[in-house]
Design a protein around this motif. Structure first.
Motif, PDB file in Angstrom:
ATOM      1  N   ALA A  18       0.818  -1.199   0.000  1.00 26.03           N
ATOM      2  CA  ALA A  18       0.000   0.000   0.000  1.00 26.03           C
ATOM      3  C   ALA A  18       0.852   1.249   0.000  1.00 26.03           C
ATOM      4  O   ALA A  18       0.408   2.325  -0.353  1.00 26.03           O
ATOM      5  CB  ALA A  18      -0.923  -0.017   1.210  1.00 26.03           C
ATOM      6  N   ALA A  20       3.292   2.362  -1.877  1.00 22.45           N
ATOM      7  CA  ALA A  20       3.482   3.039  -3.161  1.00 22.45           C
ATOM      8  C   ALA A  20       2.270   3.895  -3.484  1.00 22.45           C
ATOM      9  O   ALA A  20       2.396   5.020  -3.969  1.00 22.45           O
ATOM     10  CB  ALA A  20       3.707   1.998  -4.258  1.00 22.45           C
ATOM     11  N   LEU A  21       1.091   3.369  -3.162  1.00 19.38           N
ATOM     12  CA  LEU A  21      -0.146   4.087  -3.480  1.00 19.38           C
ATOM     13  C   LEU A  21      -0.243   5.378  -2.675  1.00 19.38           C
ATOM     14  O   LEU A  21      -0.456   6.458  -3.226  1.00 19.38           O
ATOM     15  CB  LEU A  21      -1.341   3.179  -3.188  1.00 19.38           C
ATOM     16  N   ALA A  25       0.163   9.234  -3.826  1.00 16.64           N
ATOM     17  CA  ALA A  25      -0.977  10.133  -3.647  1.00 16.64           C
ATOM     18  C   ALA A  25      -0.541  11.417  -2.941  1.00 16.64           C
ATOM     19  O   ALA A  25      -1.001  12.521  -3.281  1.00 16.64           O
ATOM     20  CB  ALA A  25      -2.077   9.435  -2.869  1.00 16.64           C
ATOM     21  N   PHE A  28       1.227  13.489  -5.426  1.00 14.06           N
ATOM     22  CA  PHE A  28       0.237  14.028  -6.375  1.00 14.06           C
ATOM     23  C   PHE A  28      -0.440  15.248  -5.774  1.00 14.06           C
ATOM     24  O   PHE A  28      -0.589  16.292  -6.419  1.00 14.06           O
ATOM     25  CB  PHE A  28      -0.786  12.933  -6.681  1.00 14.06           C
ATOM     26  N   GLU A  29      -0.843  15.122  -4.503  1.00 15.21           N
ATOM     27  CA  GLU A  29      -1.557  16.226  -3.874  1.00 15.21           C
ATOM     28  C   GLU A  29      -0.652  17.422  -3.641  1.00 15.21           C
ATOM     29  O   GLU A  29      -1.121  18.559  -3.584  1.00 15.21           O
ATOM     30  CB  GLU A  29      -2.171  15.762  -2.557  1.00 15.21           C
ATOM     31  N   TRP A  40       4.560   5.469  -8.796  1.00 12.85           N
ATOM     32  CA  TRP A  40       3.513   4.513  -9.186  1.00 12.85           C
ATOM     33  C   TRP A  40       3.941   3.608 -10.335  1.00 12.85           C
ATOM     34  O   TRP A  40       3.551   2.452 -10.399  1.00 12.85           O
ATOM     35  CB  TRP A  40       2.252   5.271  -9.599  1.00 12.85           C
ATOM     36  N   ALA A  43       5.578   0.246  -9.617  1.00 19.86           N
ATOM     37  CA  ALA A  43       4.630  -0.702  -9.018  1.00 19.86           C
ATOM     38  C   ALA A  43       3.738  -1.307 -10.102  1.00 19.86           C
ATOM     39  O   ALA A  43       3.376  -2.480 -10.043  1.00 19.86           O
ATOM     40  CB  ALA A  43       3.780   0.013  -7.966  1.00 19.86           C
ATOM     41  N   ARG A  52      -6.940   0.521  -8.207  1.00 22.06           N
ATOM     42  CA  ARG A  52      -6.732   1.838  -7.590  1.00 22.06           C
ATOM     43  C   ARG A  52      -5.428   2.469  -8.058  1.00 22.06           C
ATOM     44  O   ARG A  52      -5.362   3.658  -8.355  1.00 22.06           O
ATOM     45  CB  ARG A  52      -6.706   1.697  -6.068  1.00 22.06           C
ATOM     46  N   LEU A  53      -4.386   1.648  -8.108  1.00 24.74           N
ATOM     47  CA  LEU A  53      -3.084   2.170  -8.533  1.00 24.74           C
ATOM     48  C   LEU A  53      -3.169   2.658  -9.983  1.00 24.74           C
ATOM     49  O   LEU A  53      -2.676   3.736 -10.323  1.00 24.74           O
ATOM     50  CB  LEU A  53      -2.031   1.065  -8.388  1.00 24.74           C
ATOM     51  N   PHE A  55      -5.795   3.644 -11.582  1.00 23.33           N
ATOM     52  CA  PHE A  55      -6.632   4.847 -11.628  1.00 23.33           C
ATOM     53  C   PHE A  55      -5.811   6.074 -11.225  1.00 23.33           C
ATOM     54  O   PHE A  55      -5.845   7.110 -11.893  1.00 23.33           O
ATOM     55  CB  PHE A  55      -7.819   4.660 -10.683  1.00 23.33           C
ATOM     56  N   ASP A  56      -5.058   5.936 -10.125  1.00 25.12           N
ATOM     57  CA  ASP A  56      -4.257   7.070  -9.664  1.00 25.12           C
ATOM     58  C   ASP A  56      -3.201   7.452 -10.697  1.00 25.12           C
ATOM     59  O   ASP A  56      -2.954   8.631 -10.955  1.00 25.12           O
ATOM     60  CB  ASP A  56      -3.588   6.721  -8.328  1.00 25.12           C
ATOM     61  N   ASN A  59      -4.809   9.338 -13.381  1.00 19.70           N
ATOM     62  CA  ASN A  59      -5.046  10.735 -12.967  1.00 19.70           C
ATOM     63  C   ASN A  59      -3.794  11.588 -13.125  1.00 19.70           C
ATOM     64  O   ASN A  59      -3.860  12.743 -13.542  1.00 19.70           O
ATOM     65  CB  ASN A  59      -5.496  10.771 -11.512  1.00 19.70           C
ATOM     66  N   TYR A  62      -3.281  12.304 -16.684  1.00 15.75           N
ATOM     67  CA  TYR A  62      -4.310  13.267 -17.126  1.00 15.75           C
ATOM     68  C   TYR A  62      -3.897  14.683 -16.726  1.00 15.75           C
ATOM     69  O   TYR A  62      -3.956  15.614 -17.518  1.00 15.75           O
ATOM     70  CB  TYR A  62      -5.649  12.896 -16.486  1.00 15.75           C
ATOM     71  N   ARG A  63      -3.455  14.809 -15.466  1.00 13.09           N
ATOM     72  CA  ARG A  63      -3.048  16.132 -14.990  1.00 13.09           C
ATOM     73  C   ARG A  63      -1.833  16.654 -15.764  1.00 13.09           C
ATOM     74  O   ARG A  63      -1.675  17.851 -15.949  1.00 13.09           O
ATOM     75  CB  ARG A  63      -2.702  16.068 -13.497  1.00 13.09           C
TER      76      ARG A  63
END
Lengths: 235, 547
Positions: A18, A20-21, A25, A28-29, A40, A43, A52-53, A55-56, A59, A62-63
């Motif tokens: 968990a 790495a996630l 995150a 990212f924030e 990410w 991994a 979830r990984l 998806f993140d 994101n 995308y950003r």
């Protein structure tokens, strides 16, 4: 009980990764997109990434404005989290910003919108076990209708595990990234050009030969492309 | 011109629809037995599950999957839910698909617009590549919008489709109204598929006289034979040319004063956002023009000067679509009215003059803001801010935001589908064991039944059907069969049968006939007596015993 033990065993067998996630995150924030991707991506490349990984990571791409890579990550995440509205949402968002790309390959079997291949496989195993139990009960007590129920559960359960295996190990979807891609007649760089696909085009991978993949787009156009020209995270 | 058209054709996008329900039929004309596609778009709203659609009698609709994407309407991005259906007409005719009441999860409801499906008799044409192109009208007025529709039909998957369009002399593309491109497959009802690629482009007639355009040329690569080594096919190149597309443009009659080049059948509405206002308070008046005219660059006339009212114009918004072979344009032209003194002000009407192609004459549309009641209020100089740069109001659609990350969870998972078949096989073992035992028991039972069947003595009928050929043996067998029939009649085992005693238990006439037959048998067997007709007599007695 045996099923519960099997599931528990499988869950315990998963490496506790968990970190790495959550580390990604946090980056990212903090606006450190490159660092998040750096955390990410290994991994994902290590194999069997979670929805979830993916998806993140989608994101983050995308950003960064890399819509094709974002779409590829969301597609892979969608396969693992078919009931996750956020994944569908961001995939639709990223697709809407791509211009001139053909419709994605499809349609996929209807059940894939409800569950993953693993969940269908688990359901199949449970149904098979229930069918076996029903068969034993029928053997001992000769309850009317129990034989038909047992047969239906066993046959249905085994069929479900087969479908799950076929769907889970079947060809995935890759996305054209970086630049327009030329579909070629043969798996060689000098082979004749057939057509071109713009970045962001989603293609189904049908076959592999050396460093080339045979792909098909949503309009059933096939051709060979270099493996590194398409992105298919987690496959 | 061609370069411009080519650039436009690259702008492949969903039509920019407003919020609500839309229905797209591909194609709108089918042959009996063919299968087309209908897509119901829910724009900015969704339903629980697929929308409930019903087919008119004579048409079959079958759900064929869904997807979602987003589109921009200029102000917001709207989520679009697309539901695909296969459409198969069963008979000729014209059918209306649509008109369904659809209730969204938000509680709102809407009625789906109606798309018309034309069904023609089956045509056995087997042309491999066919090009069709043409305008939606053959005669038009100068300034009118016409639609150029083009289509390639091919019975094979195509590669590298390359269109060469005519120069469109005497025509110019509209500035609004993105050309529509369509691509779909029609099942021909005989196991084949017709791949269709085409589109529609709106043009403004810019000249007069004969504007017939040469046929469109298309070059396409078609697969040859089956896929060979490496799963690919060989392709051959085909070229096809469409027929010339006729169009005659007529010059407009002498225009009345105030005509500013609007050609089309229009509806004009005006809407004042409130009938009462305080002095200095702004009131919005919007003129809305809807129809098939090119509204690009057009502005409605200014409101005539009125004492006590200042009028400020804002930029208009013009949208246009090509739908079902029609050009639908909508222009909204807002004005801001600011009253400067109290009282009841009768606002004058605005006259919009347009040429109506359907009526062949100029039509004057009058639109009036009506009456504005102005009360004492914010007494101040008319100091209106500039509205020109203001963002237009939201259309009320679902605002689309990016959905954020997951902060926890596993980054790797076990793929269960790989072990599922093995686990399923293990779990099925008890069932297979039960099945195996059941099969074994069944086989055993069958064997025992068969063995029992083999052990029993043959029946009277079986023995009669299997009499030996030799005369004496045949007579002996007839004697034995008759004895067996008698034993069965009196209900004693054959080995315990006392013939004479058994005969006394039978009706006298039957017993007598049996005795006679037996005597004849004995004579034939042991005294070389005649045997003609004896077998028939035995069979008759056995039949009598069996009754």
């Amino acid at each position: 009980m045996r099923i519960a033990l099997l599931v528990a065993g499988l869950v315990l067998a998963v490496p506790s990764s968990a970190g790495a996630l959550s580390d990604g995150a946090a980056a990212f924030e903090a606006g450190e997109l490159d660092r998040a991707i750096d955390l990410w991506r290994p991994a994902v490349e290590a194999g069997n990434p979670s929805g979830r990984l993916l998806f993140d990571l989608g994101n983050a791409w995308y950003r960064k404005g890399d819509l094709p890579r974002a779409v590829a990550c969301y597609r892979a995440a969608q396969r693992l989290r078919p009931r996750d509205g956020n994944v569908h949402h961001n995939l639709a968002l990223a697709r809407s910003e791509l211009r001139g790309v053909p419709e994605p390959p499809g349609p996929t079997p209807g059940w894939t919108a409800l569950m993953t291949a693993g969940e269908l496989g688990l359901l199949g195993v449970i149904a098979t076990g229930a069918g076996s139990a029903a068969a034993v009960v029928w053997r001992r007590r000769r309850v009317s209708g129990m034989a038909a129920l047992a047969a239906a559960l066993v046959v249905g359960g085994l069929a479900a595990t087969g479908v799950a295996w076929s769907a889970g190990s079947g060809p995935g979807v890759a996305v054209v990234v970086d630049q327009a891609l030329v579909l070629r007649d043969a798996p060689r760089p000098e082979a004749g050009a057939r057509d071109a696909l713009p970045p962001g085009s989603e293609v189904r991978v049908l076959n592999r030969s050396g460093d080339f993949l045979l792909v098909e787009d949503g309009r059933a156009r096939r051709g060979w492309v270099p493996r590194n020209a398409v992105f298919a995270p987690g496959s | 011109m061609r370069a411009l058209l080519a650039v436009w054709l690259l702008l492949v996008a969903l039509p920019a629809w407003a919020q609500g329900v839309q229905v797209q039929l591909e194609p709108s004309k089918l042959q009996v037995g063919q299968t087309g596609r209908m897509t119901v778009y829910l724009v900015g709203e969704k339903t629980r599950g697929a929308p409930q659609v019903t087919a008119p009698e004579g048409v079959e609709l079958a759900f064929d999957g869904s997807y979602q994407r987003m589109q921009s309407n200029g102000f917001d991005r709207l989520l679009v839910y697309a539901y695909r259906y296969r459409v198969r007409p069963l008979r000729e005719g014209t059918f209306d698909l649509g008109g369904w009441d659809i209730t969204f999860t938000s509680g709102k409801s809407a009625t789906a617009p109606v798309s018309r499906l034309e069904v023609v008799p089956h045509d056995a044409s087997t042309a491999e590549v066919e090009v069709k192109a043409g305008f939606n009208v053959t005669e038009a007025w100068e300034g009118q919008v016409v639609i150029y529709d083009y289509e390639l039909q091919c019975r094979q998957p195509t590669m590298g489709v390359d269109w060469r369009f005519p120069d469109f002399t005497g025509l110019r593309p509209t500035k609004t109204g993105v050309p529509v491109r369509r691509e779909y497959a029609v099942e021909d009802g005989q196991g084949g598929v017709i791949n269709v690629q085409g589109g529609a482009v709106p043009f403004v007639v810019d000249g007069v006289g004969d504007l017939t355009q040469p046929g469109a040329l298309v070059t396409v690569r078609i697969p040859v034979g089956d896929p060979g080594f490496l799963g690919l096919r060989q392709y051959r190149q085909e070229r096809a040319v469409g027929d010339p597309t006729p169009l005659v443009a007529r010059r407009l009659p002498d225009a009345p004063p105030g005509f500013e080049g609007l050609v089309g059948d229009l509806q004009v509405r005006g809407k004042l956002d409130k009938p009462r206002a305080a002095v200095g308070e702004s009131v919005n008046w919007t003129v809305e023009v809807v129809g098939d005219a090119a509204l690009d660059g057009w502005e409605p006339p200014e409101l005539p000067a009125t004492d006590g009212i200042s009028v400020y114009g804002l930029d208009g918004v013009v949208e246009a679509w090509v739908r079902d072979g029609r050009y639908d344009a909508r222009g909204r032209f807002p004005r801001v009215l600011v009253p400067s003194k109290p009282g009841t002000i009768e606002l004058p009407a605005v006259e919009i003059i347009a040429f109506s192609p359907s009526q062949g004459r100029y039509v004057t549309h009058r639109v009036s803001p009506g009456t504005l009641t102005v009360t004492e209020g914010r007494e101040q100089a008319v100091d209106v801010e500039s509205f020109a740069g203001e963002t237009p109001a939201s259309s009320g659609g679902e605002t689309i935001d990016f959905r954020g990350n997951y902060r926890w969870g596993f980054s790797r998972v076990v793929r269960l589908f790989g072990v599922a078949p093995v686990a399923g096989g293990l779990f099925a073992l008890p069932a297979f064991a039960v099945l195996g035992l059941a099969v074994i028991e069944r086989v055993k039972r069958d064997l025992e039944r068969r063995r029992a069947a083999n052990d029993r003595p043959p029946t009277v009928a079986e023995r009669l059907a299997d009499l030996p050929e030799d005369r004496l043996e045949r007579l002996a067998a007839l004697d034995a069969v008759m004895r067996q029939a008698l034993a069965e009649k009196v209900g004693v085992p054959l080995v315990d049968l006392d013939r004479d005693r058994a005969l006394t238990g039978l009706p006298a006439d039957l017993a007598e006939r049996l005795r006679v037959t037996w005597r004849a048998l004995d004579r034939a067997r042991f005294a070389s007596g005649p045997s003609d007709g004896l077998e028939d007599a035995v069979r008759s007695r056995i039949a009598e015993l069996a009754r």
